[in-house]
Design a protein around this motif. Structure first.
Motif, short mmCIF file in Angstrom:
data_model
loop_
_atom_site.label_atom_id
_atom_site.label_comp_id
_atom_site.label_asym_id
_atom_site.label_seq_id
_atom_site.Cartn_x
_atom_site.Cartn_y
_atom_site.Cartn_z
N MET A 280 0.83 -1.20 0.00
CA MET A 280 0.00 0.00 0.00
C MET A 280 0.87 1.25 0.00
SD MET A 280 -3.14 -1.06 -0.01
CE MET A 280 -4.08 0.36 0.55
N TYR A 281 0.43 2.25 -0.76
CA TYR A 281 1.10 3.56 -0.81
C TYR A 281 0.23 4.59 -0.10
CZ TYR A 281 4.92 2.75 -4.14
OH TYR A 281 6.08 2.35 -4.74
N LEU A 282 0.91 5.51 0.60
CA LEU A 282 0.24 6.65 1.21
C LEU A 282 0.88 7.90 0.65
CD1 LEU A 282 -1.79 7.63 3.40
CD2 LEU A 282 0.11 7.65 5.01
N LEU A 283 0.09 8.71 -0.06
CA LEU A 283 0.62 9.88 -0.77
C LEU A 283 -0.28 11.08 -0.50
CD1 LEU A 283 2.64 11.01 -2.89
CD2 LEU A 283 1.01 10.29 -4.65
N SER A 284 0.35 12.22 -0.18
CA SER A 284 -0.43 13.42 0.11
C SER A 284 0.24 14.63 -0.52
CB SER A 284 -0.54 13.62 1.63
OG SER A 284 -1.39 14.71 1.93
N GLY A 285 -0.58 15.62 -0.88
CA GLY A 285 -0.02 16.83 -1.48
C GLY A 285 -1.07 17.90 -1.63
N TRP A 286 -0.62 19.07 -2.10
CA TRP A 286 -1.50 20.23 -2.30
C TRP A 286 -1.98 20.26 -3.73
CZ3 TRP A 286 -2.58 21.97 2.26
CH2 TRP A 286 -1.61 22.03 3.27
N ILE A 287 -3.26 20.61 -3.92
CA ILE A 287 -3.81 20.84 -5.26
C ILE A 287 -4.65 22.12 -5.22
CG2 ILE A 287 -3.88 18.38 -5.86
CD1 ILE A 287 -6.94 18.52 -5.41
N PRO A 288 -4.70 22.88 -6.32
CA PRO A 288 -5.62 24.02 -6.38
C PRO A 288 -7.07 23.55 -6.33
CG PRO A 288 -3.95 24.15 -8.11
CD PRO A 288 -3.87 22.78 -7.53
N GLU A 289 -7.92 24.32 -5.70
CA GLU A 289 -9.32 23.92 -5.54
C GLU A 289 -10.02 23.78 -6.89
OE1 GLU A 289 -13.06 25.26 -2.73
OE2 GLU A 289 -12.04 26.79 -3.92
N ASP A 290 -9.61 24.58 -7.88
CA ASP A 290 -10.35 24.56 -9.15
C ASP A 290 -10.10 23.31 -9.99
OD1 ASP A 290 -7.77 25.13 -9.80
OD2 ASP A 290 -8.16 27.09 -10.67
N ILE A 291 -9.15 22.45 -9.60
CA ILE A 291 -8.97 21.19 -10.33
C ILE A 291 -9.44 19.99 -9.50
CG2 ILE A 291 -7.02 22.15 -11.60
CD1 ILE A 291 -5.20 20.29 -9.96
N ARG A 292 -10.12 20.29 -8.40
CA ARG A 292 -10.56 19.22 -7.49
C ARG A 292 -11.41 18.18 -8.21
NH1 ARG A 292 -13.85 20.17 -1.81
NH2 ARG A 292 -14.48 18.01 -1.47
N GLU A 293 -12.46 18.61 -8.90
CA GLU A 293 -13.37 17.68 -9.55
C GLU A 293 -12.66 16.87 -10.63
OE1 GLU A 293 -16.27 17.00 -8.39
OE2 GLU A 293 -16.02 18.54 -6.85
N GLU A 294 -11.78 17.53 -11.35
CA GLU A 294 -11.05 16.83 -12.41
C GLU A 294 -10.18 15.73 -11.83
OE1 GLU A 294 -7.75 17.83 -15.91
OE2 GLU A 294 -8.50 19.42 -14.58
N VAL A 295 -9.47 16.05 -10.73
CA VAL A 295 -8.59 15.06 -10.09
C VAL A 295 -9.41 13.90 -9.52
CG1 VAL A 295 -7.03 14.69 -8.15
CG2 VAL A 295 -6.75 16.70 -9.59
N LEU A 296 -10.51 14.20 -8.86
CA LEU A 296 -11.33 13.15 -8.27
C LEU A 296 -11.92 12.24 -9.35
CD1 LEU A 296 -13.22 15.06 -5.42
CD2 LEU A 296 -11.24 13.56 -5.23
N SER A 297 -12.28 12.80 -10.50
CA SER A 297 -12.82 11.97 -11.58
C SER A 297 -11.75 11.04 -12.14
CB SER A 297 -13.40 12.86 -12.68
OG SER A 297 -12.37 13.64 -13.28
#
Length: 652
Positions: A280-297
């Motif tokens: 298992m990998y655990l990865l965290s980071g910052w993303i701009p809010e305006d690409i949230r939906e794109e990343v989640l999709s």
């Protein structure tokens, strides 16, 4: 004024899914990893999570790049590989080793042959010299009363060696100078052997041992040495062609391998600092809010087994995380972000002053440097410097914008290359209306300082620091004090009567001054709350208040430079015309006059333009930013496809 809202995105899922998602993040360039040490603060939990920090694809990328290096070609432009779940690190290593094994063998053989050619050339030089004096290599190597050194040195160091040998028991004999190198035969007494060796080492003298040369050339004749040199040079050329032929025959497979490894190298750069628990990998980071939906999709489509956690930055700020800053402005304003960044990048949550800087910078620069002709030259100069990459694209755009502003103010002043009267002024002439120029400068100072204090009040409101908002010298109390003092000063200098008796104004100033001194006491007593900022000691607070009061005067008076440099610009232009007129009647006067006019105007644009640029920055930084701006932000640096510097691979 746009500081983009950031979100903390955390992924927990199988390795193969995390790599696929990371690949998509790299191509979009909108993910900045957070080190696992910040993400997992619990020591027991942290001890169970592994954190690889090296990138296993770095070495593989360097090795596969050596194929193009050996063939003498430039690296291909990398293209992303969108998805290939069958490609693993073990498979990559096997493919790279297969590709470079022959190249390594050819490269090693080529080096050996090149060294052999160098030794043969050295032997030829020495044999030619010995034949000229009827001696052999054996005679030279068996000398008992002399230590003999033979080798090559650069011509410059050879001259130094000859000069140094005059003071020591050491005799260098130059044999031949060829291609910037000097072949030298050196003799030293046996007791000075070690000293001679150190002396030769200090001047980068490459020694060719005589005993080894004798073993290789014991029965060699000069013609045979020449044939060996020619044959081995041909062998070196053949090995170089072999590398090129290998790349030509397998180019398609090698380019695909290079692209795959390059893609995975960028993916692992993004995953640097990840956590591993088994598979298992655990990865965290910052993303701009305006690409949230794109990343989640993307995650939903590519990684159905991966758990996703999205967190607002409120908790991150409370936990001491330093949230990165991403600015997003209109194209016109974007160029002035670099002006703000020279001072300091806005911290996350702080207002971005780029828009106000863009407007005020152009207005103040044009006010001080208003001239149609000089503004055009400045705009053209900024365009030239940007095209030649002497300055960055942003700074070049700022210079061009400043030039356009100068042109606009030039029309307002009716000034073309310092000449007034050619164009009718749309506003007023600086030389004819100095009093208006001075009043406008001071008025701009009052307005600019007031704007800075209002922005400071907005910032304190956002922070919930109502004590400083109401009672601080940069807050409401300071603003009322500043305007009251400004009105009284204006009345005193202009003779305009105040709308209230002077004693009321004086009493108001004393009350406001007392409020400012008792800021923290009033905040605790009246508002029942402490300041969100660290409270200073009483002595420090007194000096801070006194400094703030003095800054009201100094900051406002500093804007007099707007009028001063506007008049200075006119004065310099007049001086250039006066000098040109003075030489008109001397021999060759007309040509000299034109030359002086051209050089004088270029000097005004270059030198005075630079000075006005610096003065405008000073007004922005010291008179404006000091009122409300803190800065100290860290830039948002996502791992992107274009982040890898290929020049380092080309150099290896």
């Amino acid at each position: 004024m746009a500081v983009v809202k950031m979100l903390a995105l955390t992924l927990a899922g199988p390795k193969e899914e995390t790599e696929v998602v990371a690949r998509q993040m790299v191509l979009r360039g909108g993910f900045q990893p957070i080190p696992l040490d910040l993400l997992v603060s619990d020591r027991k939990m942290r001890a169970r999570v592994g954190t690889p920090t090296d990138n296993p694809y770095d070495t593989l990328l360097t090795k596969v790049a050596s194929v193009w290096h050996a063939a003498g070609e430039a690296l291909p432009e990398p293209a992303p590989i969108l998805s290939d779940r069958s490609f693993t690190l073990e498979k990559a290593r096997c493919m790279v080793e297969t590709a470079v094994r022959k190249l390594d063998l050819w490269e090693r053989r080529k080096r050996e042959l090149a060294e052999s050619v160098e030794e043969l050339e050295a032997a030829k030089v020495l044999l030619d010299a010995l034949h000229a004096v009827s001696h052999s290599l054996e005679d030279l190597a068996t000398m008992r009363h002399m230590a003999v050194f033979f080798g090559r040195i650069s011509e410059e160091n050879g001259k130094r060696l000859l000069e140094t040998s005059e003071d020591v028991p050491f005799l260098p004999v130059p044999l031949r100078v060829q291609g910037g190198d000097m072949w030298v035969l050196c003799f030293a007494i046996p007791g000075y052997r070690d000293g001679a060796a150190k002396l030769l080492e200090s001047v980068n003298f490459k020694v060719f041992p005589l005993t080894q040369m004798i073993e290789k050339l014991r029965s060699a004749e000069e013609n045979r040495v020449n044939r060996l040199i020619v044959n081995r040079r041909k062998a070196v050329e053949g090995l170089e062609k072999a590398a090129r032929n290998f790349l030509f025959d397998h180019r398609q497979e090698l380019v695909a391998l290079f692209n795959q490894i390059y893609t995975m190298q960028r993916v692992y750069d993004l995953c640097k600092g990840r956590g591993e628990i088994g598979d298992m990998y655990l990865l965290s980071g910052w993303i701009p809010e305006d690409i949230r939906e794109e990343v989640l999709s993307v995650i939903a489509a590519e990684a159905p087994k991966t758990a996703v956690f999205v967190e607002e930055t409120t908790h991150a700020l409370a936990s001491g995380f330093r949230v990165p800053t991403l600015l997003r402005n209109l194209p016109f304003v974007r160029s002035f972000q670099e002006i703000v960044a020279i001072y300091s990048l806005p911290s996350y949550g702080e207002m971005d002053p780029s828009f106000l800087v863009a407007l005020s910078f152009c207005a103040m620069f044009g006010f001080m440097f208003g001239d149609v002709g000089h503004g055009l030259l400045l705009a053209l100069g900024g365009h030239f410097l940007m095209k030649r990459r002497v300055v960055t694209k942003a700074i070049g755009a700022v210079i061009k914008t400043a030039g356009v502003s100068s042109v606009l103010f030039g029309f307002l002043y009716g000034s073309v290359f310092g000449m007034e009267g050619i164009l009718p002024p749309l506003w007023f002439s600086p030389m004819e209306h100095m009093d208006r120029l001075l009043k406008l400068s001071l008025g701009a100072g009052v307005g600019f300082v007031t704007l800075g204090m209002l922005l400071n009040m907005v910032a304190r409101y956002r922070e919930g620091d109502f004590g400083r908002l109401l009672f601080d010298g940069q807050g409401l109390a300071g603003l009322v004090f500043y305007w009251s003092a400004a009105l009284m000063a204006f009345s005193a200098f202009s003779g305009t009567p105040l709308p209230f008796p002077k004693w009321i104004g004086g009493t108001l100033l004393l009350i406001l001054l007392l409020v400012i001194f008792l800021r923290d006491v009033l905040a605790r007593t009246l508002l029942r709350r402490r300041s969100t900022a660290v409270e200073e000691s009483p002595v420090v607070h007194v000096f801070e208040v006194l400094h703030g009061l003095l800054s009201f005067l100094s900051n406002t008076a500093s804007f007099v430079r707007l009028a001063a440099f506007a008049l200075n610009h006119v004065g310099l232009s007049l001086a250039v015309f006066m000098l040109a007129d003075m030489v008109h009647n001397v021999p060759g006067g007309p040509i000299l006059k034109v030359l002086l006019l051209v050089l004088g105007n270029l000097l005004i644009v270059g030198l005075e333009g630079l000075i006005v640029f610096i003065q405008t920055l000073r007004l922005e930084y010291y008179e404006f930013f000091s009122k409300f701006y803190r800065g100290g932000g860290s830039p948002f640096r996502p791992v992107g496809w274009a982040g890898r510097d290929l020049s380092r691979l080309k150099a290896r």
